[in-house]
Motif scaffolding. Structure first.
Motif, PDB file in Angstrom:
ATOM      1  N   TYR A  77       0.848  -1.197   0.000  1.00 39.07           N
ATOM      2  CA  TYR A  77       0.000   0.000   0.000  1.00 39.07           C
ATOM      3  C   TYR A  77       0.884   1.247   0.000  1.00 39.07           C
ATOM      4  O   TYR A  77       1.864   1.328   0.733  1.00 39.07           O
ATOM      5  CB  TYR A  77      -0.900   0.018   1.250  1.00 39.07           C
ATOM      6  N   PHE A  78       0.507   2.202  -0.834  1.00 42.05           N
ATOM      7  CA  PHE A  78       1.241   3.470  -0.903  1.00 42.05           C
ATOM      8  C   PHE A  78       0.393   4.556  -0.250  1.00 42.05           C
ATOM      9  O   PHE A  78      -0.782   4.725  -0.592  1.00 42.05           O
ATOM     10  CB  PHE A  78       1.488   3.849  -2.367  1.00 42.05           C
ATOM     11  N   GLY A  79       0.975   5.281   0.682  1.00 39.84           N
ATOM     12  CA  GLY A  79       0.218   6.331   1.348  1.00 39.84           C
ATOM     13  C   GLY A  79       1.147   7.262   2.099  1.00 39.84           C
ATOM     14  O   GLY A  79       2.369   7.256   1.866  1.00 39.84           O
ATOM     15  N   PRO A 110       2.116  -7.402   4.807  1.00 42.23           N
ATOM     16  CA  PRO A 110       1.646  -6.100   4.354  1.00 42.23           C
ATOM     17  C   PRO A 110       2.764  -5.064   4.487  1.00 42.23           C
ATOM     18  O   PRO A 110       3.483  -5.024   5.491  1.00 42.23           O
ATOM     19  CB  PRO A 110       0.495  -5.758   5.314  1.00 42.23           C
ATOM     20  N   ILE A 111       2.909  -4.265   3.449  1.00 42.32           N
ATOM     21  CA  ILE A 111       3.948  -3.232   3.442  1.00 42.32           C
ATOM     22  C   ILE A 111       3.324  -1.879   3.134  1.00 42.32           C
ATOM     23  O   ILE A 111       2.560  -1.741   2.176  1.00 42.32           O
ATOM     24  CB  ILE A 111       5.032  -3.545   2.390  1.00 42.32           C
ATOM     25  N   PHE A 112       3.640  -0.930   3.973  1.00 41.62           N
ATOM     26  CA  PHE A 112       3.221   0.450   3.736  1.00 41.62           C
ATOM     27  C   PHE A 112       4.432   1.211   3.203  1.00 41.62           C
ATOM     28  O   PHE A 112       5.480   1.244   3.837  1.00 41.62           O
ATOM     29  CB  PHE A 112       2.729   1.074   5.053  1.00 41.62           C
ATOM     30  N   ILE A 113       4.277   1.804   2.027  1.00 38.08           N
ATOM     31  CA  ILE A 113       5.370   2.594   1.448  1.00 38.08           C
ATOM     32  C   ILE A 113       4.940   4.052   1.410  1.00 38.08           C
ATOM     33  O   ILE A 113       3.898   4.375   0.820  1.00 38.08           O
ATOM     34  CB  ILE A 113       5.714   2.109   0.020  1.00 38.08           C
ATOM     35  N   THR A 114       5.706   4.905   2.028  1.00 38.21           N
ATOM     36  CA  THR A 114       5.311   6.317   2.030  1.00 38.21           C
ATOM     37  C   THR A 114       5.546   6.942   0.658  1.00 38.21           C
ATOM     38  O   THR A 114       6.546   6.653  -0.007  1.00 38.21           O
ATOM     39  CB  THR A 114       6.032   7.135   3.113  1.00 38.21           C
ATOM     40  N   ILE A 115       4.593   7.777   0.272  1.00 39.26           N
ATOM     41  CA  ILE A 115       4.738   8.546  -0.967  1.00 39.26           C
ATOM     42  C   ILE A 115       5.128   9.983  -0.632  1.00 39.26           C
ATOM     43  O   ILE A 115       5.122  10.855  -1.484  1.00 39.26           O
ATOM     44  CB  ILE A 115       3.410   8.558  -1.757  1.00 39.26           C
ATOM     45  N   ASP A 116       5.426  10.197   0.651  1.00 35.84           N
ATOM     46  CA  ASP A 116       5.717  11.556   1.143  1.00 35.84           C
ATOM     47  C   ASP A 116       7.074  11.560   1.839  1.00 35.84           C
ATOM     48  O   ASP A 116       7.171  11.846   3.033  1.00 35.84           O
ATOM     49  CB  ASP A 116       4.599  11.961   2.122  1.00 35.84           C
ATOM     50  N   ARG A 119       8.242  14.379   4.328  1.00 36.15           N
ATOM     51  CA  ARG A 119       7.851  14.430   5.739  1.00 36.15           C
ATOM     52  C   ARG A 119       8.019  13.081   6.431  1.00 36.15           C
ATOM     53  O   ARG A 119       8.378  13.027   7.610  1.00 36.15           O
ATOM     54  CB  ARG A 119       6.398  14.894   5.877  1.00 36.15           C
ATOM     55  N   ASP A 120       7.734  12.004   5.706  1.00 36.22           N
ATOM     56  CA  ASP A 120       7.818  10.684   6.332  1.00 36.22           C
ATOM     57  C   ASP A 120       9.212  10.095   6.155  1.00 36.22           C
ATOM     58  O   ASP A 120       9.550   9.542   5.104  1.00 36.22           O
ATOM     59  CB  ASP A 120       6.815   9.706   5.680  1.00 36.22           C
ATOM     60  N   THR A 121      10.007  10.188   7.175  1.00 37.08           N
ATOM     61  CA  THR A 121      11.277   9.471   7.160  1.00 37.08           C
ATOM     62  C   THR A 121      10.943   7.981   7.258  1.00 37.08           C
ATOM     63  O   THR A 121       9.817   7.626   7.626  1.00 37.08           O
ATOM     64  CB  THR A 121      12.122   9.863   8.379  1.00 37.08           C
ATOM     65  N   PRO A 122      11.907   7.098   6.968  1.00 39.61           N
ATOM     66  CA  PRO A 122      11.633   5.668   7.150  1.00 39.61           C
ATOM     67  C   PRO A 122      11.150   5.366   8.578  1.00 39.61           C
ATOM     68  O   PRO A 122      10.285   4.515   8.765  1.00 39.61           O
ATOM     69  CB  PRO A 122      12.983   5.019   6.847  1.00 39.61           C
ATOM     70  N   ALA A 123      11.683   6.085   9.561  1.00 43.10           N
ATOM     71  CA  ALA A 123      11.267   5.842  10.952  1.00 43.10           C
ATOM     72  C   ALA A 123       9.810   6.245  11.167  1.00 43.10           C
ATOM     73  O   ALA A 123       9.056   5.541  11.859  1.00 43.10           O
ATOM     74  CB  ALA A 123      12.178   6.613  11.910  1.00 43.10           C
ATOM     75  N   ILE A 124       9.403   7.347  10.569  1.00 46.94           N
ATOM     76  CA  ILE A 124       8.008   7.783  10.702  1.00 46.94           C
ATOM     77  C   ILE A 124       7.083   6.802   9.979  1.00 46.94           C
ATOM     78  O   ILE A 124       6.024   6.421  10.496  1.00 46.94           O
ATOM     79  CB  ILE A 124       7.830   9.224  10.175  1.00 46.94           C
ATOM     80  N   ALA A 125       7.498   6.370   8.797  1.00 47.01           N
ATOM     81  CA  ALA A 125       6.687   5.403   8.039  1.00 47.01           C
ATOM     82  C   ALA A 125       6.511   4.117   8.836  1.00 47.01           C
ATOM     83  O   ALA A 125       5.417   3.556   8.921  1.00 47.01           O
ATOM     84  CB  ALA A 125       7.351   5.106   6.692  1.00 47.01           C
ATOM     85  N   ARG A 126       7.572   3.682   9.460  1.00 46.30           N
ATOM     86  CA  ARG A 126       7.544   2.451  10.257  1.00 46.30           C
ATOM     87  C   ARG A 126       6.603   2.600  11.460  1.00 46.30           C
ATOM     88  O   ARG A 126       5.757   1.753  11.726  1.00 46.30           O
ATOM     89  CB  ARG A 126       8.963   2.145  10.731  1.00 46.30           C
ATOM     90  N   ALA A 127       6.775   3.718  12.170  1.00 47.86           N
ATOM     91  CA  ALA A 127       5.958   3.951  13.363  1.00 47.86           C
ATOM     92  C   ALA A 127       4.480   4.099  12.987  1.00 47.86           C
ATOM     93  O   ALA A 127       3.598   3.587  13.686  1.00 47.86           O
ATOM     94  CB  ALA A 127       6.445   5.207  14.092  1.00 47.86           C
ATOM     95  N   VAL A 146      11.581   6.509  -3.814  1.00 45.20           N
ATOM     96  CA  VAL A 146      10.119   6.473  -3.755  1.00 45.20           C
ATOM     97  C   VAL A 146       9.517   6.681  -5.151  1.00 45.20           C
ATOM     98  O   VAL A 146       8.602   5.965  -5.550  1.00 45.20           O
ATOM     99  CB  VAL A 146       9.593   7.523  -2.744  1.00 45.20           C
ATOM    100  N   ASN A 147      10.067   7.621  -5.894  1.00 49.12           N
ATOM    101  CA  ASN A 147       9.575   7.834  -7.271  1.00 49.12           C
ATOM    102  C   ASN A 147       9.698   6.573  -8.099  1.00 49.12           C
ATOM    103  O   ASN A 147       8.805   6.230  -8.864  1.00 49.12           O
ATOM    104  CB  ASN A 147      10.373   8.946  -7.961  1.00 49.12           C
ATOM    105  N   ALA A 148      10.807   5.890  -7.946  1.00 48.92           N
ATOM    106  CA  ALA A 148      11.045   4.693  -8.758  1.00 48.92           C
ATOM    107  C   ALA A 148      10.037   3.593  -8.426  1.00 48.92           C
ATOM    108  O   ALA A 148       9.493   2.954  -9.325  1.00 48.92           O
ATOM    109  CB  ALA A 148      12.479   4.199  -8.551  1.00 48.92           C
ATOM    110  N   VAL A 149       9.763   3.397  -7.151  1.00 50.27           N
ATOM    111  CA  VAL A 149       8.824   2.319  -6.797  1.00 50.27           C
ATOM    112  C   VAL A 149       7.399   2.716  -7.181  1.00 50.27           C
ATOM    113  O   VAL A 149       6.608   1.888  -7.633  1.00 50.27           O
ATOM    114  CB  VAL A 149       8.957   1.894  -5.312  1.00 50.27           C
ATOM    115  N   GLU A 150       7.076   3.993  -7.053  1.00 56.09           N
ATOM    116  CA  GLU A 150       5.747   4.456  -7.493  1.00 56.09           C
ATOM    117  C   GLU A 150       5.572   4.181  -8.984  1.00 56.09           C
ATOM    118  O   GLU A 150       4.522   3.744  -9.437  1.00 56.09           O
ATOM    119  CB  GLU A 150       5.587   5.963  -7.267  1.00 56.09           C
TER     120      GLU A 150
END
Ligand code: NI
Length: 220
Positions: A77-79, A110-116, A119-127, A146-150
């Protein structure tokens, strides 16, 4: 000296039949090309399969690639963590679906990938992902990563007009579907969390192993 105005080109005599046949033939070619593009397996969208290699980062800075998940079903999921509606709804549904599926989801990651990434560092995305379920892995990365995976998942995202007086207070428009990937890394199905956890669990159950063997392997 004044040059004489260019004379209009002499008009060719048009043969109406020839003109009609050319136009009709041209239309036929266009229609054929259009039908060819619409067929599955053709057209620009089919040139590249959905998904593929990616390089992202975990909260501890460790590089994470698709190879780390070989053999697992992925629900990607991208968000973004500031999302007010669709992301929390979807991630809650994922968490509920995991509870409902229990052992059947043992091989599902399940994997959440930040598109931001701004603001979302890997630590923020994880938390952020962990708030919904400790089983949802939140990943981030550099803007390029992130652009590449999007791009490989054909996800689009765009920053919307920030709130007045605060450039960092912005919402984002983004593709909000879930991508179910098989253990071989291939795209299996687009899913949605917007109908809630039970509906998502039901959809996932169709793809995950451990389904009632009597119906799964019956041959006529
Ligand atoms: Ni969102």
């Amino acid at each position: 000296m004044v040059r004489p105005r260019a004379r209009s080109l002499p008009r060719k005599d048009k043969n109406p039949t020839v003109a009609f046949v050319s136009v009709a033939f041209g239309l036929l070619l266009l229609t054929a090309a259009y039908i060819w593009l619409l067929e599955p397996g053709h057209g620009p969208a089919a040139a590249q399969p959905i998904g593929g290699a990616f390089v992202l980062q975990q909260d501890d800075g460790r590089v994470v690639t698709q190879r780390d998940f070989r053999g697992q079903y992925l629900l990607i999921y991208f968000g973004y963590a500031h999302c007010a509606d669709v992301c929390p709804m979807t991630l809650s549904a994922v968490a509920d679906a995991l509870d409902i599926l229990g052992n059947k989801a043992a091989d599902l990651r399940p994997i959440f990938i930040t598109i931001d990434p701004q603001r979302d560092t890997p630590a923020i995305a994880r938390a952020y992902a962990r708030k919904f379920s400790p089983r949802i892995l939140g990943l981030g990365g550099t803007g390029d990563q992130v652009n590449a995976v999007e791009k490989s998942y054909r996800v689009t995202s765009a920053v919307m007009e920030p709130a007045a007086g605060n450039a960092a207070d912005y919402a984002m428009n983004h593709t909000a579907g879930l991508f179910l990937m098989g253990p071989d890394g291939r795209f299996l199905a687009p899913l949605s969390g917007l109908q809630g956890g039970p509906a998502l669990a039901q959809q996932l159950a169709e793809y995950l192993p451990g389904k009632a063997a009597s119906t799964a392997t019956t041959t006529p």
